[in-house]
Write a protein that holds these residues in place. Structure first.
Motif, PDB file in Angstrom:
ATOM      1  N   ILE A   1       0.862  -1.142   0.021  1.00  0.00           N
ATOM      2  CA  ILE A   1       0.054   0.072   0.065  1.00  0.00           C
ATOM      3  C   ILE A   1       1.069   1.215  -0.074  1.00  0.00           C
ATOM      4  N   ALA A   2       1.743   1.291   0.788  1.00  0.00           N
ATOM      5  CA  ALA A   2       2.893   2.428   0.908  1.00  0.00           C
ATOM      6  C   ALA A   2       3.509   2.866  -0.511  1.00  0.00           C
ATOM      7  N   VAL A   3       3.836   1.634  -1.130  1.00  0.00           N
ATOM      8  CA  VAL A   3       4.755   1.781  -2.443  1.00  0.00           C
ATOM      9  C   VAL A   3       3.671   2.226  -3.464  1.00  0.00           C
ATOM     10  N   ASN A   4       2.405   1.720  -3.348  1.00  0.00           N
ATOM     11  CA  ASN A   4       1.515   2.168  -4.354  1.00  0.00           C
ATOM     12  C   ASN A   4       0.855   3.667  -4.250  1.00  0.00           C
ATOM     13  N   VAL A   5       1.097   3.992  -2.991  1.00  0.00           N
ATOM     14  CA  VAL A   5       0.572   5.473  -2.652  1.00  0.00           C
ATOM     15  C   VAL A   5       1.863   6.446  -3.080  1.00  0.00           C
ATOM     16  N   ALA A   6       3.143   6.090  -2.756  1.00  0.00           N
ATOM     17  CA  ALA A   6       4.192   6.834  -2.909  1.00  0.00           C
ATOM     18  C   ALA A   6       4.400   6.808  -4.591  1.00  0.00           C
ATOM     19  N   ALA A   7       4.397   5.726  -5.264  1.00  0.00           N
ATOM     20  CA  ALA A   7       4.606   5.809  -6.481  1.00  0.00           C
ATOM     21  C   ALA A   7       3.568   6.440  -7.396  1.00  0.00           C
TER      22      ALA A   7
ATOM     23  N   GLY B   1       1.627  -1.735 -12.359  1.00  0.00           N
ATOM     24  CA  GLY B   1       0.806  -2.064 -11.280  1.00  0.00           C
ATOM     25  C   GLY B   1       0.747  -1.119 -10.031  1.00  0.00           C
ATOM     26  N   PHE B   2       1.872  -0.548 -10.021  1.00  0.00           N
ATOM     27  CA  PHE B   2       2.012   0.633  -8.890  1.00  0.00           C
ATOM     28  C   PHE B   2       1.669   2.100  -9.135  1.00  0.00           C
ATOM     29  N   LEU B   3       1.138   2.442 -10.273  1.00  0.00           N
ATOM     30  CA  LEU B   3       0.588   3.457 -10.717  1.00  0.00           C
ATOM     31  C   LEU B   3      -0.756   3.606 -11.147  1.00  0.00           C
ATOM     32  N   HIS B   4      -1.366   5.031 -10.602  1.00  0.00           N
ATOM     33  CA  HIS B   4      -2.816   4.960 -10.600  1.00  0.00           C
ATOM     34  C   HIS B   4      -3.246   6.410 -11.286  1.00  0.00           C
ATOM     35  N   GLY B   5      -4.370   6.217 -11.992  1.00  0.00           N
ATOM     36  CA  GLY B   5      -4.774   7.409 -12.792  1.00  0.00           C
ATOM     37  C   GLY B   5      -5.349   8.632 -11.953  1.00  0.00           C
ATOM     38  N   GLY B   6      -5.577   8.563 -10.692  1.00  0.00           N
ATOM     39  CA  GLY B   6      -6.245   9.461  -9.844  1.00  0.00           C
ATOM     40  C   GLY B   6      -6.419   9.105  -8.591  1.00  0.00           C
ATOM     41  N   VAL B   7      -6.829   9.997  -7.621  1.00  0.00           N
ATOM     42  CA  VAL B   7      -6.854   9.616  -6.203  1.00  0.00           C
ATOM     43  C   VAL B   7      -8.212   8.640  -5.905  1.00  0.00           C
ATOM     44  N   PHE B   8      -9.080   8.962  -6.616  1.00  0.00           N
ATOM     45  CA  PHE B   8     -10.213   7.925  -6.334  1.00  0.00           C
ATOM     46  C   PHE B   8     -10.063   6.446  -6.959  1.00  0.00           C
TER      47      PHE B   8
ATOM     48  N   LEU C   1       5.553   8.838 -15.208  1.00  0.00           N
ATOM     49  CA  LEU C   1       4.380   8.213 -15.622  1.00  0.00           C
ATOM     50  C   LEU C   1       4.701   7.429 -16.931  1.00  0.00           C
ATOM     51  N   MET C   2       4.781   8.068 -17.885  1.00  0.00           N
ATOM     52  CA  MET C   2       4.811   7.745 -19.204  1.00  0.00           C
ATOM     53  C   MET C   2       5.827   6.610 -19.493  1.00  0.00           C
ATOM     54  N   GLY C   3       6.899   6.552 -18.727  1.00  0.00           N
ATOM     55  CA  GLY C   3       7.966   5.471 -18.858  1.00  0.00           C
ATOM     56  C   GLY C   3       7.660   3.968 -18.098  1.00  0.00           C
ATOM     57  N   ASN C   4       6.743   4.440 -17.317  1.00  0.00           N
ATOM     58  CA  ASN C   4       6.290   2.926 -16.346  1.00  0.00           C
ATOM     59  C   ASN C   4       4.999   2.498 -16.366  1.00  0.00           C
TER      60      ASN C   4
ATOM     61  N   PHE D   1       4.015  10.390  -6.696  1.00  0.00           N
ATOM     62  CA  PHE D   1       5.196  10.943  -7.505  1.00  0.00           C
ATOM     63  C   PHE D   1       4.947  11.000  -8.685  1.00  0.00           C
ATOM     64  N   ALA D   2       4.127   9.908  -9.538  1.00  0.00           N
ATOM     65  CA  ALA D   2       3.821  10.014 -10.814  1.00  0.00           C
ATOM     66  C   ALA D   2       3.103  11.264 -11.406  1.00  0.00           C
ATOM     67  N   TRP D   3       2.006  11.474 -10.343  1.00  0.00           N
ATOM     68  CA  TRP D   3       1.286  12.441 -10.857  1.00  0.00           C
ATOM     69  C   TRP D   3       1.848  13.946 -11.039  1.00  0.00           C
ATOM     70  N   SER D   4       2.831  14.060 -10.567  1.00  0.00           N
ATOM     71  CA  SER D   4       3.606  15.302 -10.674  1.00  0.00           C
ATOM     72  C   SER D   4       4.796  15.231 -11.579  1.00  0.00           C
ATOM     73  N   ASN D   5       4.908  13.923 -12.138  1.00  0.00           N
ATOM     74  CA  ASN D   5       6.158  13.543 -13.050  1.00  0.00           C
ATOM     75  C   ASN D   5       5.606  13.019 -14.388  1.00  0.00           C
TER      76      ASN D   5
END
Length: 205
Positions: A14-20, A54-61, A31-34, A23-27
């Motif tokens: 959960i921590a890795v998913n949230v952190a990644a 599998g550790f990146l998400h499209g938005g908060v929801f 995001l595009m590279g992963n 981070f991707a939302w502002s980078n």
């Protein structure tokens, strides 16, 4: 600390998913590279995308839904299987879901996807194997977990046929099936637990 000691893998994932994801939302470049991208995998052999997406998400929801599911079901499966076996199930579902999505969209070079839903689908199906008559809810309808599992896969197969879909149902299908098979592989007794509970209910015992 007690919770972390009891469920180290679930809470770390959960921590890795949230952190990644944050981070991707502002980078955008990260995001595009992963994220999962058929052209990147086919043309540039960027196989890391099968895992990193599998550790990146499209938005908060999107993130909250997947992490809620992982928190609710991951703790149970980690307790039942133990941390090493739980991790095998989780990553088998994550990778299996993305491989399934890749095969389904092999000719669509622009296909992109991201999220932990393939992995969480596998965790849910693993739960259904151990607790087939626990009550789960699908589209606000309560039902036994074993019925939920069948309905979940069936509905995902139907929705995956929609060309205008915005949800990667292919990953749900592959993740669910691979999570189920991985659970049986690491804990063969799961089938006995499942069949014993089914027999007890059907036999009225």
């Amino acid at each position: 600390m007690e919770n972390f000691a009891a469920y180290p893998a679930t809470l770390t994932l959960i921590a890795v998913n949230v952190a990644a994801s944050i981070f991707a939302w502002s980078n955008p470049q990260f995001l595009m590279g992963n994220l999962f991208y058929v052209a990147g995998i086919r043309q540039r052999r960027e196989y890391h995308r099968f895992l990193t997406s599998g550790f990146l998400h499209g938005g908060v929801f999107h993130l909250l839904i997947n992490m809620f599911v992982l928190f609710q079901f991951g703790r149970i499966i980690e307790s039942v299987l133990g941390t090493p076996k739980f991790l095998i199930v989780y990553f088998a579902a994550l990778l299996g879901g993305n491989v399934w999505a890749y095969l389904e969209n092999f000719r669509n070079m622009e296909y992109r996807a991201l999220g932990a839903s393939g992995a969480t689908s596998g965790v849910i199906l693993s739960f259904c194997l151990f607790m087939p008559f626990a009550t789960l809810i699908l589209f606000i309808i309560p039902m036994p977990a074993v019925v939920f599992a069948i309905a979940f896969i069936g509905i995902s197969i139907m929705l995956a046929q929609n060309e205008n879909r915005v949800i990667g149902h292919e990953a749900h299908i592959g993740g669910a099936i691979c999570g189920l098979l991985a659970t049986i592989a690491v804990e063969p007794g799961a089938l006995h637990i499942f069949s014993e509970q089914v027999a007890r209910v059907l036999g009225g015992g």
